[in-house]
Write a protein that holds these residues in place. Structure first.
Motif, PDB file in Angstrom:
ATOM      1  N   THR A   1       4.221  -8.047  20.543  1.00 50.17           N
ATOM      2  CA  THR A   1       2.784  -8.196  20.795  1.00 50.17           C
ATOM      3  C   THR A   1       2.542  -9.242  21.880  1.00 50.17           C
ATOM      4  O   THR A   1       3.395 -10.087  22.136  1.00 50.17           O
TER       5      THR A   1
ATOM      6  N   GLY B   1       0.355  -8.721   5.699  1.00 52.35           N
ATOM      7  CA  GLY B   1      -0.415  -9.796   6.333  1.00 52.35           C
ATOM      8  C   GLY B   1      -1.369 -10.448   5.341  1.00 52.35           C
ATOM      9  O   GLY B   1      -1.476 -11.683   5.285  1.00 52.35           O
ATOM     10  N   ARG B   2      -2.039  -9.619   4.558  1.00 54.83           N
ATOM     11  CA  ARG B   2      -2.972 -10.174   3.563  1.00 54.83           C
ATOM     12  C   ARG B   2      -2.209 -11.031   2.547  1.00 54.83           C
ATOM     13  O   ARG B   2      -2.641 -12.125   2.183  1.00 54.83           O
TER      14      ARG B   2
ATOM     15  N   ILE C   1       1.252 -16.660  11.722  1.00 54.10           N
ATOM     16  CA  ILE C   1       1.815 -15.484  11.040  1.00 54.10           C
ATOM     17  C   ILE C   1       2.335 -14.480  12.066  1.00 54.10           C
ATOM     18  O   ILE C   1       1.782 -14.351  13.154  1.00 54.10           O
TER      19      ILE C   1
ATOM     20  N   GLU D   1      -5.948 -20.235  15.597  1.00 58.98           N
ATOM     21  CA  GLU D   1      -6.518 -19.684  16.830  1.00 58.98           C
ATOM     22  C   GLU D   1      -5.999 -18.270  16.968  1.00 58.98           C
ATOM     23  O   GLU D   1      -4.811 -18.022  16.716  1.00 58.98           O
TER      24      GLU D   1
ATOM     25  N   ILE E   1       4.393 -10.415  11.900  1.00 57.94           N
ATOM     26  CA  ILE E   1       5.026  -9.361  11.098  1.00 57.94           C
ATOM     27  C   ILE E   1       5.562  -8.276  12.030  1.00 57.94           C
ATOM     28  O   ILE E   1       4.915  -7.924  13.030  1.00 57.94           O
TER      29      ILE E   1
ATOM     30  N   SER F   1      -7.319  -6.655  14.346  1.00 56.16           N
ATOM     31  CA  SER F   1      -6.844  -6.554  12.962  1.00 56.16           C
ATOM     32  C   SER F   1      -6.665  -7.946  12.355  1.00 56.16           C
ATOM     33  O   SER F   1      -7.011  -8.183  11.195  1.00 56.16           O
ATOM     34  N   ALA F   2      -6.148  -8.887  13.141  1.00 58.54           N
ATOM     35  CA  ALA F   2      -5.985 -10.252  12.623  1.00 58.54           C
ATOM     36  C   ALA F   2      -7.357 -10.863  12.313  1.00 58.54           C
ATOM     37  O   ALA F   2      -7.547 -11.460  11.251  1.00 58.54           O
TER      38      ALA F   2
ATOM     39  N   ASN G   1      -7.515  -9.406  19.200  1.00 59.60           N
ATOM     40  CA  ASN G   1      -6.636  -9.134  18.050  1.00 59.60           C
ATOM     41  C   ASN G   1      -7.501  -8.761  16.845  1.00 59.60           C
ATOM     42  O   ASN G   1      -7.666  -9.527  15.898  1.00 59.60           O
TER      43      ASN G   1
ATOM     44  N   LYS H   1       0.820  -1.219   0.000  1.00 61.38           N
ATOM     45  CA  LYS H   1       0.000   0.000   0.000  1.00 61.38           C
ATOM     46  C   LYS H   1       0.849   1.262   0.000  1.00 61.38           C
ATOM     47  O   LYS H   1       0.387   2.331  -0.380  1.00 61.38           O
TER      48      LYS H   1
ATOM     49  N   TRP I   1       3.196  -3.137   9.816  1.00 64.06           N
ATOM     50  CA  TRP I   1       1.776  -3.469   9.844  1.00 64.06           C
ATOM     51  C   TRP I   1       0.991  -2.475   8.985  1.00 64.06           C
ATOM     52  O   TRP I   1       1.390  -1.311   8.835  1.00 64.06           O
ATOM     53  N   GLY I   2      -0.140  -2.945   8.490  1.00 64.98           N
ATOM     54  CA  GLY I   2      -1.109  -2.064   7.844  1.00 64.98           C
ATOM     55  C   GLY I   2      -0.803  -1.691   6.405  1.00 64.98           C
ATOM     56  O   GLY I   2      -1.464  -0.826   5.829  1.00 64.98           O
ATOM     57  N   ILE I   3       0.157  -2.355   5.791  1.00 66.81           N
ATOM     58  CA  ILE I   3       0.502  -1.994   4.399  1.00 66.81           C
ATOM     59  C   ILE I   3       0.298  -3.184   3.433  1.00 66.81           C
ATOM     60  O   ILE I   3       0.723  -3.110   2.285  1.00 66.81           O
ATOM     61  N   GLY I   4      -0.338  -4.223   3.912  1.00 63.53           N
ATOM     62  CA  GLY I   4      -0.718  -5.299   2.992  1.00 63.53           C
ATOM     63  C   GLY I   4       0.097  -6.582   3.097  1.00 63.53           C
ATOM     64  O   GLY I   4      -0.177  -7.549   2.372  1.00 63.53           O
TER      65      GLY I   4
ATOM     66  N   LEU J   1      -8.728  -9.401   9.199  1.00 64.63           N
ATOM     67  CA  LEU J   1      -8.021  -9.970   8.044  1.00 64.63           C
ATOM     68  C   LEU J   1      -8.573 -11.359   7.706  1.00 64.63           C
ATOM     69  O   LEU J   1      -8.935 -11.636   6.558  1.00 64.63           O
ATOM     70  N   TYR J   2      -8.649 -12.224   8.727  1.00 65.47           N
ATOM     71  CA  TYR J   2      -9.076 -13.600   8.459  1.00 65.47           C
ATOM     72  C   TYR J   2     -10.519 -13.637   7.930  1.00 65.47           C
ATOM     73  O   TYR J   2     -10.808 -14.338   6.964  1.00 65.47           O
TER      74      TYR J   2
HETATM   75  C1  LIG Z   1      -2.299  -9.583  12.282  1.00 68.71           C
HETATM   76  C2  LIG Z   1      -1.214  -9.170  11.297  1.00 68.71           C
HETATM   77  C3  LIG Z   1      -0.640 -10.425  10.680  1.00 68.71           C
HETATM   78  C4  LIG Z   1      -1.843  -8.310  10.204  1.00 68.71           C
HETATM   79  O1  LIG Z   1      -0.838  -8.013   9.262  1.00 68.71           O
HETATM   80  P1  LIG Z   1      -0.783  -6.624   8.462  1.00 68.71           P
HETATM   81  O2  LIG Z   1       0.340  -6.694   7.521  1.00 68.71           O
HETATM   82  O3  LIG Z   1      -0.829  -5.502   9.405  1.00 68.71           O
HETATM   83  O4  LIG Z   1      -2.168  -6.714   7.669  1.00 68.71           O
HETATM   84  P2  LIG Z   1      -2.534  -5.993   6.287  1.00 68.71           P
HETATM   85  O5  LIG Z   1      -1.890  -4.663   6.221  1.00 68.71           O
HETATM   86  O6  LIG Z   1      -2.303  -6.936   5.174  1.00 68.71           O
HETATM   87  O7  LIG Z   1      -4.087  -5.784   6.478  1.00 68.71           O
HETATM   88  C5  LIG Z   1      -4.966  -6.874   6.224  1.00 68.71           C
HETATM   89  C6  LIG Z   1      -6.301  -6.613   6.847  1.00 68.71           C
HETATM   90  O8  LIG Z   1      -6.186  -6.649   8.257  1.00 68.71           O
HETATM   91  C7  LIG Z   1      -7.120  -5.734   8.810  1.00 68.71           C
HETATM   92  N1  LIG Z   1      -6.391  -4.699   9.511  1.00 68.71           N
HETATM   93  C8  LIG Z   1      -5.079  -4.372   9.388  1.00 68.71           C
HETATM   94  N2  LIG Z   1      -4.778  -3.382  10.252  1.00 68.71           N
HETATM   95  C9  LIG Z   1      -5.902  -3.109  10.915  1.00 68.71           C
HETATM   96  C10 LIG Z   1      -6.234  -2.211  11.964  1.00 68.71           C
HETATM   97  N3  LIG Z   1      -5.320  -1.378  12.475  1.00 68.71           N
HETATM   98  N4  LIG Z   1      -7.494  -2.206  12.437  1.00 68.71           N
HETATM   99  C11 LIG Z   1      -8.433  -3.054  11.933  1.00 68.71           C
HETATM  100  N5  LIG Z   1      -8.174  -3.928  10.927  1.00 68.71           N
HETATM  101  C12 LIG Z   1      -6.938  -3.941  10.442  1.00 68.71           C
HETATM  102  C13 LIG Z   1      -7.899  -5.163   7.666  1.00 68.71           C
HETATM  103  O9  LIG Z   1      -9.012  -6.009   7.432  1.00 68.71           O
HETATM  104  C14 LIG Z   1      -6.910  -5.292   6.531  1.00 68.71           C
HETATM  105  O10 LIG Z   1      -7.542  -5.351   5.294  1.00 68.71           O
HETATM  106  P3  LIG Z   1      -7.565  -4.065   4.332  1.00 68.71           P
HETATM  107  O11 LIG Z   1      -6.127  -3.730   4.105  1.00 68.71           O
HETATM  108  O12 LIG Z   1      -8.244  -4.537   3.118  1.00 68.71           O
HETATM  109  O13 LIG Z   1      -8.267  -3.007   5.088  1.00 68.71           O
HETATM  110  C15 LIG Z   1      -0.113  -8.348  12.001  1.00 68.71           C
HETATM  111  O14 LIG Z   1      -0.708  -7.286  12.660  1.00 68.71           O
HETATM  112  C16 LIG Z   1       0.748  -9.131  12.984  1.00 68.71           C
HETATM  113  O15 LIG Z   1       1.727  -9.756  12.604  1.00 68.71           O
HETATM  114  N6  LIG Z   1       0.384  -9.087  14.272  1.00 68.71           N
HETATM  115  C17 LIG Z   1       1.197  -9.690  15.343  1.00 68.71           C
HETATM  116  C18 LIG Z   1       1.193 -11.184  15.299  1.00 68.71           C
HETATM  117  C19 LIG Z   1      -0.198 -11.712  15.271  1.00 68.71           C
HETATM  118  O16 LIG Z   1      -1.107 -11.185  15.865  1.00 68.71           O
HETATM  119  N7  LIG Z   1      -0.360 -12.811  14.534  1.00 68.71           N
HETATM  120  C20 LIG Z   1      -1.632 -13.455  14.386  1.00 68.71           C
HETATM  121  C21 LIG Z   1      -1.798 -14.488  15.407  1.00 68.71           C
HETATM  122  S1  LIG Z   1      -3.297 -15.401  15.113  1.00 68.71           S
END
Ligand SMILES: CC(C)(COP(=O)(O)OP(=O)(O)OC[C@H]1O[C@@H](n2cnc3c(N)ncnc32)[C@H](O)[C@@H]1OP(=O)(O)O)[C@@H](O)C(=O)NCCC(=O)NCCS
Length: 181
Positions: free
Chosen positions: A39, A114-115, A102, A136, A104, A143-144, A141, A10, A109-112, A147-148
């Protein structure tokens, strides 16, 4: 399993999603330790890690050559900033179930990423013949979970005492699954 894909994030930066290999061991270990201190959403703490770079090297080498497992990394500006993977068990009754994980670096975070990593793992799990991806996630969490859910993963249960956080006490875990065929 082998996987490689270039994507644009992004923030317009390029990101390479690829298998983490033996030579990445130290960097993968570093990102594991970093994410486990950044985290409270993961299942262990940084100071509980018992493995070293040599162990990690063997782990990654085994993953790369495994038919039904994969360990991917996201590389930005030549640096590994996140990892994700799929594992499974071999017994006949459960060999249809893939487990997903997963992590990161918070700075990315927040730039795509995770997706992209999640989509890559789903693709790999399908290619490996699994019929269900499972995970699980701590119920806080958000944002996770967002995403899921956006990828079709659905909740099928909750464990109110899934984790005990050092800082927060009980953490509820949400069990989620995605049918792959
Ligand atoms: C959860 C995690 C993997 C998300 O990765 P990320 O790179 O930040 O996610 P992305 O930027 O690809 O965003 C994917 C989606 O997540 C959601 N999301 C991301 N940041 C968000 C936020 N701050 N608030 C709400 N939703 C959010 C959105 O649905 C987003 O989709 P969109 O981009 O179409 O809006 C990351 O935050 C992480 O590694 N967290 C710590 C470890 C963890 O929690 N692992 C999961 C254990 S189950």
């Amino acid at each position: 399993m082998k996987y490689v894909k270039n994507i644009v994030l992004k923030n317009d930066k390029k990101c390479l999603i690829r298998n983490a290999v033996g030579d990445d061991a130290q960097e993968v270990l570093n990102i594991f330790l970093l994410t486990h201190e950044q985290t409270d959403f993961l299942s262990s703490y940084r100071d509980e890690a018992t493995f070293d770079a040599a162990f990690e090297k063997q782990f990654l080498t085994d993953k790369e050559s495994a038919d039904r497992e994969v360990y991917l990394c996201a590389v930005v500006d030549g640096r590994i900033v996140g990892t994700a993977g799929v594992d499974g068990k071999g017994e006949n009754k459960v060999r249809h179930r893939a487990e997903f994980g997963i992590g990161i670096d918070k700075d990315f975070w927040g730039i795509g990423i995770g997706r992209a990593l999640t989509a890559a793992c789903i693709e790999c799990a399908k290619d490996a013949g699994y019929s269900q991806l499972e995970l699980e996630v701590v119920s806080d969490n958000s944002s996770a979970i967002a995403l899921y859910k956006s990828m079709g993963v659905v909740e099928f249960g909750r464990n109110p005492r899934g984790f005990i956080s050092r800082f927060l006490g009980w953490q509820e875990l949400v069990s989620m699954r995605l049918e792959l065929n």
